[in-house]
Design an enzyme around this catalytic site. Structure first.
Site, PDB file in Angstrom:
ATOM      1  N   GLY A 148      14.461   3.099 -15.224  1.00 47.46           N
ATOM      2  CA  GLY A 148      13.061   3.704 -14.815  1.00 47.46           C
ATOM      3  C   GLY A 148      12.323   2.907 -13.927  1.00 47.46           C
ATOM      4  O   GLY A 148      12.773   1.494 -13.857  1.00 47.46           O
ATOM      5  N   ASP A 149      11.031   2.950 -13.440  1.00 47.35           N
ATOM      6  CA  ASP A 149      10.267   1.971 -12.825  1.00 47.35           C
ATOM      7  C   ASP A 149      10.482   1.124 -11.511  1.00 47.35           C
ATOM      8  O   ASP A 149      10.670   0.295 -11.208  1.00 47.35           O
ATOM      9  CB  ASP A 149       9.534   0.988 -13.763  1.00 47.35           C
ATOM     10  N   GLU A 150      11.953   1.913 -10.856  1.00 50.24           N
ATOM     11  CA  GLU A 150      12.591   1.256  -9.605  1.00 50.24           C
ATOM     12  C   GLU A 150      11.752   1.352  -8.548  1.00 50.24           C
ATOM     13  O   GLU A 150      12.057   0.664  -7.430  1.00 50.24           O
ATOM     14  CB  GLU A 150      14.177   2.068  -9.494  1.00 50.24           C
TER      15      GLU A 150
ATOM     16  N   HIS B 247       4.803   7.768 -11.905  1.00 49.54           N
ATOM     17  CA  HIS B 247       5.030   7.029 -10.698  1.00 49.54           C
ATOM     18  C   HIS B 247       3.807   6.426  -9.966  1.00 49.54           C
ATOM     19  O   HIS B 247       2.874   7.057 -10.245  1.00 49.54           O
ATOM     20  CB  HIS B 247       5.704   7.914  -9.557  1.00 49.54           C
TER      21      HIS B 247
ATOM     22  N   ARG C 174       1.994  -0.558 -21.125  1.00 53.14           N
ATOM     23  CA  ARG C 174       2.626  -1.496 -21.883  1.00 53.14           C
ATOM     24  C   ARG C 174       3.237  -2.608 -20.795  1.00 53.14           C
ATOM     25  O   ARG C 174       3.821  -2.189 -19.940  1.00 53.14           O
ATOM     26  CB  ARG C 174       3.640  -0.666 -22.632  1.00 53.14           C
ATOM     27  N   PRO C 175       3.271  -3.938 -21.270  1.00 52.82           N
ATOM     28  CA  PRO C 175       4.021  -4.959 -20.504  1.00 52.82           C
ATOM     29  C   PRO C 175       5.451  -4.526 -20.522  1.00 52.82           C
ATOM     30  O   PRO C 175       6.003  -4.208 -21.771  1.00 52.82           O
ATOM     31  CB  PRO C 175       3.854  -6.214 -21.061  1.00 52.82           C
ATOM     32  N   ARG C 176       6.068  -4.488 -19.343  1.00 53.96           N
ATOM     33  CA  ARG C 176       7.436  -4.277 -19.114  1.00 53.96           C
ATOM     34  C   ARG C 176       8.259  -5.327 -19.581  1.00 53.96           C
ATOM     35  O   ARG C 176       7.727  -6.450 -19.452  1.00 53.96           O
ATOM     36  CB  ARG C 176       7.799  -3.401 -17.845  1.00 53.96           C
TER      37      ARG C 176
ATOM     38  N   ASP D 193      10.117  -8.195  -2.062  1.00 53.13           N
ATOM     39  CA  ASP D 193       9.223  -9.106  -1.635  1.00 53.13           C
ATOM     40  C   ASP D 193       8.862  -9.839  -2.756  1.00 53.13           C
ATOM     41  O   ASP D 193       8.370 -11.249  -2.584  1.00 53.13           O
ATOM     42  CB  ASP D 193       7.908  -8.390  -0.924  1.00 53.13           C
TER      43      ASP D 193
ATOM     44  N   THR E 234       2.264   4.738 -17.469  1.00 46.78           N
ATOM     45  CA  THR E 234       1.730   5.886 -18.643  1.00 46.78           C
ATOM     46  C   THR E 234       0.960   5.223 -19.513  1.00 46.78           C
ATOM     47  O   THR E 234      -0.115   5.597 -20.060  1.00 46.78           O
ATOM     48  CB  THR E 234       2.763   6.966 -18.889  1.00 46.78           C
TER      49      THR E 234
HETATM   50  P1  GDP Z   1       8.996   4.653 -10.343  1.00 50.13           P
HETATM   51  O1  GDP Z   1       8.637   5.452 -11.601  1.00 50.13           O
HETATM   52  O2  GDP Z   1      10.448   4.628 -10.116  1.00 50.13           O
HETATM   53  O3  GDP Z   1       8.222   5.515  -9.200  1.00 50.13           O
HETATM   54  O4  GDP Z   1       8.187   3.190 -10.245  1.00 50.13           O
HETATM   55  P2  GDP Z   1       6.860   2.654 -10.769  1.00 50.13           P
HETATM   56  O5  GDP Z   1       5.654   3.420  -9.876  1.00 50.13           O
HETATM   57  O6  GDP Z   1       6.591   2.774 -12.110  1.00 50.13           O
HETATM   58  O7  GDP Z   1       7.006   1.380 -10.137  1.00 50.13           O
HETATM   59  C1  GDP Z   1       7.045   0.610  -9.271  1.00 50.13           C
HETATM   60  C2  GDP Z   1       5.872  -0.076  -8.849  1.00 50.13           C
HETATM   61  O8  GDP Z   1       6.371  -0.823  -7.714  1.00 50.13           O
HETATM   62  C3  GDP Z   1       4.620   0.690  -8.387  1.00 50.13           C
HETATM   63  O9  GDP Z   1       3.557  -0.179  -8.602  1.00 50.13           O
HETATM   64  C4  GDP Z   1       4.910   0.707  -6.699  1.00 50.13           C
HETATM   65  O10 GDP Z   1       3.771   0.678  -6.244  1.00 50.13           O
HETATM   66  C5  GDP Z   1       5.325  -0.753  -6.646  1.00 50.13           C
HETATM   67  N1  GDP Z   1       6.417  -0.715  -5.374  1.00 50.13           N
HETATM   68  C6  GDP Z   1       7.524   0.154  -5.095  1.00 50.13           C
HETATM   69  N2  GDP Z   1       8.196  -0.256  -3.906  1.00 50.13           N
HETATM   70  C7  GDP Z   1       7.617  -1.723  -4.064  1.00 50.13           C
HETATM   71  C8  GDP Z   1       8.009  -2.744  -3.144  1.00 50.13           C
HETATM   72  O11 GDP Z   1       8.979  -2.634  -2.380  1.00 50.13           O
HETATM   73  N3  GDP Z   1       7.318  -3.902  -3.286  1.00 50.13           N
HETATM   74  C9  GDP Z   1       6.317  -4.068  -4.043  1.00 50.13           C
HETATM   75  N4  GDP Z   1       5.564  -5.094  -4.329  1.00 50.13           N
HETATM   76  N5  GDP Z   1       6.009  -3.175  -4.930  1.00 50.13           N
HETATM   77  C10 GDP Z   1       6.772  -2.014  -4.824  1.00 50.13           C
END
Ligand code: GDP
Length: 426
Positions: A11-13, A40, A304-306, A334, A301
């Site tokens: 998750g959190d990708e 998200h 918590r630190p991942r 990046d 949500t």
């Molecule tokens: P999700 O649950 O898979 O949608 O992932 P999250 O939203 O929890 O985590 C993704 C985090 O990375 C968010 O804070 C996004 O704004 C950020 N994010 C997504 N793509 C990129 C990227 O290419 N570069 C950077 N720096 N941040 C990104």
């Protein structure tokens, strides 16, 4: 055409960002599993949002947002979320809620909390959103389906049954207040009145939309490794996180899902307990956590630190395969620009043997990471829009990972914004 956006890992990708981006060309965005337990984070022209229940397409006026039958619907959270987006001047989204979705009850959340308390140090790291008790009840056939909210006789009979069963546990195991039928009925009536305007025969709606050639996006929550069957059981979530479940959780034919975009982050992060082979600790982890995502790697949500780690080719190859990936979206690249050298986990060592096959959990617990180190590119790649303009070492990193995982990386995300994307034709 139906496309799914799903996660390859824990998750959190960055699925939210990719969905938000693809939603521009979509007519309908569907959540098909999970509940308000994960989130998200989306950055766009309206601001920064943490969505838990609403699909990531809500920011476009032209899309319809659908809560499919597979979702654990927390009605109050859905309403708060609608308010949180409209408060920031996003136009009121068009929302449809499946009449076959089930509702998360306040006692599901309580049971989640009580069980975490009882397990203390041995807990699963639940977000305490009621998800596991909700899905347990769904499969024990004592959950409340949205359609049932409109029939008091059905509700009353079931509410009594729920009290009978739950009160034994509350009394004997948790030593907490018992449930009352009247309270459950009042809660159900409240939810009925709230969802009534949105209730829809979603599978029929989607079937017709497919016939009309509409663009439909299925938005997954969490990732492959949190799938109850194919993930790191028991440190998994309670509904399937796989694209194939999109067919069930949205009520559409499986063969209509033509594209499976699996989102893979350029390094690893995980929340909750469980084996995490490429995990890093100390200053190295703190630095990556601080720089990660958009403003640090902390749960959308829970805050918590991942847990942090290097890119795990073994887990990602498996994660992509089990999703049925047609395209990989490689995100948050990046962030790695500060590193002189970038370690990548290319194999696991289990009982003295190297493997690139992701094992079942008991073996996974024994796995040690086999790392290879790639040179970093030492610069900021945000703003670049053409693949050829990325530094050589950056392209090498992408192509190395692509070779290891065996699925085509067709999108590279180099920033949190909608436009921070590089399309790649291979
Ligand atoms: P999700 O649950 O898979 O949608 O992932 P999250 O939203 O929890 O985590 C993704 C985090 O990375 C968010 O804070 C996004 O704004 C950020 N994010 C997504 N793509 C990129 C990227 O290419 N570069 C950077 N720096 N941040 C990104």
């Amino acid at each position: 055409m139906v496309k799914a956006v799903v996660g390859a890992n824990w998750g959190d990708e960055g699925k939210g960002k990719i969905t938000d981006m693809l939603a521009k060309q979509a007519d309908i965005i569907v959540r098909f599993q999970g509940g308000a337990n994960a989130g998200h984070t989306i950055v766009n022209d309206y601001g920064k949002f943490a969505l838990h229940t609403l699909p990531s397409g809500v920011f476009y006026g032209h899309t319809t947002s659908v809560i499919g039958n597979g979702v654990a619907l927390d009605v109050k959270k859905l309403f708060n979320e609608i308010k949180s987006v409209t408060d920031k001047n996003v136009p009121m989204p068009k929302i449809k809620v499946s009449d076959r979705a089930q509702v998360v009850m306040s006692y599901h959340v309580l049971f989640d909390q009580y069980e975490e308390e009882r397990l203390a140090g041995k807990s699963f790291g639940s977000t305490k959103s009621g998800i596991a008790p909700f899905y347990s009840d769904k499969f024990s056939k004592i959950g409340f389906q949205v359609s049932e909210l409109f029939d008091d006789e059905v509700l009353l009979e079931k509410a009594k049954k729920v009290c009978e069963l739950k009160n034994v546990l509350l009394r004997e195991l948790y030593h907490k207040d018992e449930l009352k039928v009247d309270d459950i009925m009042a809660e159900l009536h409240e939810y009925r009145d709230m969802v009534a305007p949105y209730v829809c025969d979603v599978s029929k709606f989607l079937y017709e939309a497919i016939q009309e050639g509409k663009e439909i996006l299925l938005e997954g929550q969490l990732g492959s490794l949190k799938d109850p069957d194919h993930g790191i059981y028991p440190m998994v979530t309670s509904s399937s996180t796989l694209a194939s479940y999109g067919a069930i959780g949205a009520g559409i034919p499986p063969y209509e899902i033509k594209k499976i975009i699996t989102v893979c982050k350029a390094y690893s992060s995980a929340v909750g307990a469980g084996a995490f082979v490429s995990e890093i600790f100390g200053d190295e982890a703190d630095e990556l956590r601080k720089r990660g995502g958009d403003g640090g790697e902390f749960g959308a949500t829970t805050g918590r630190p991942r847990r942090m780690g290097w890119f795990d080719c073994v887990a990602s190859k498996y994660g992509c395969r089990i999703q049925g990936t047609t395209d990989v979206a490689f995100t948050v690249l990046d962030v790695l620009g500060y590193l002189d050298e970038i370690p990548v986990c290319t194999a696991y060592e289990i009982d003295g043997e190297l493997t690139t096959d992701f094992p079942t959990t008991v073996k996974l617990e024994k796995a040690k990471p086999h790392l290879e180190v790639l040179p970093g590119w030492k610069c900021d790649i945000r703003g670049i829009r053409k693949y050829e303009e990325l530094p050589q070492n950056c392209r090498n990193y992408i192509e190395f990972v692509e070779k290891q995982i065996g699925f085509p990386i067709t999108m590279v995300s180099n920033g949190p914004g909608r436009d921070d994307i590089i399309y790649r034709n291979n």
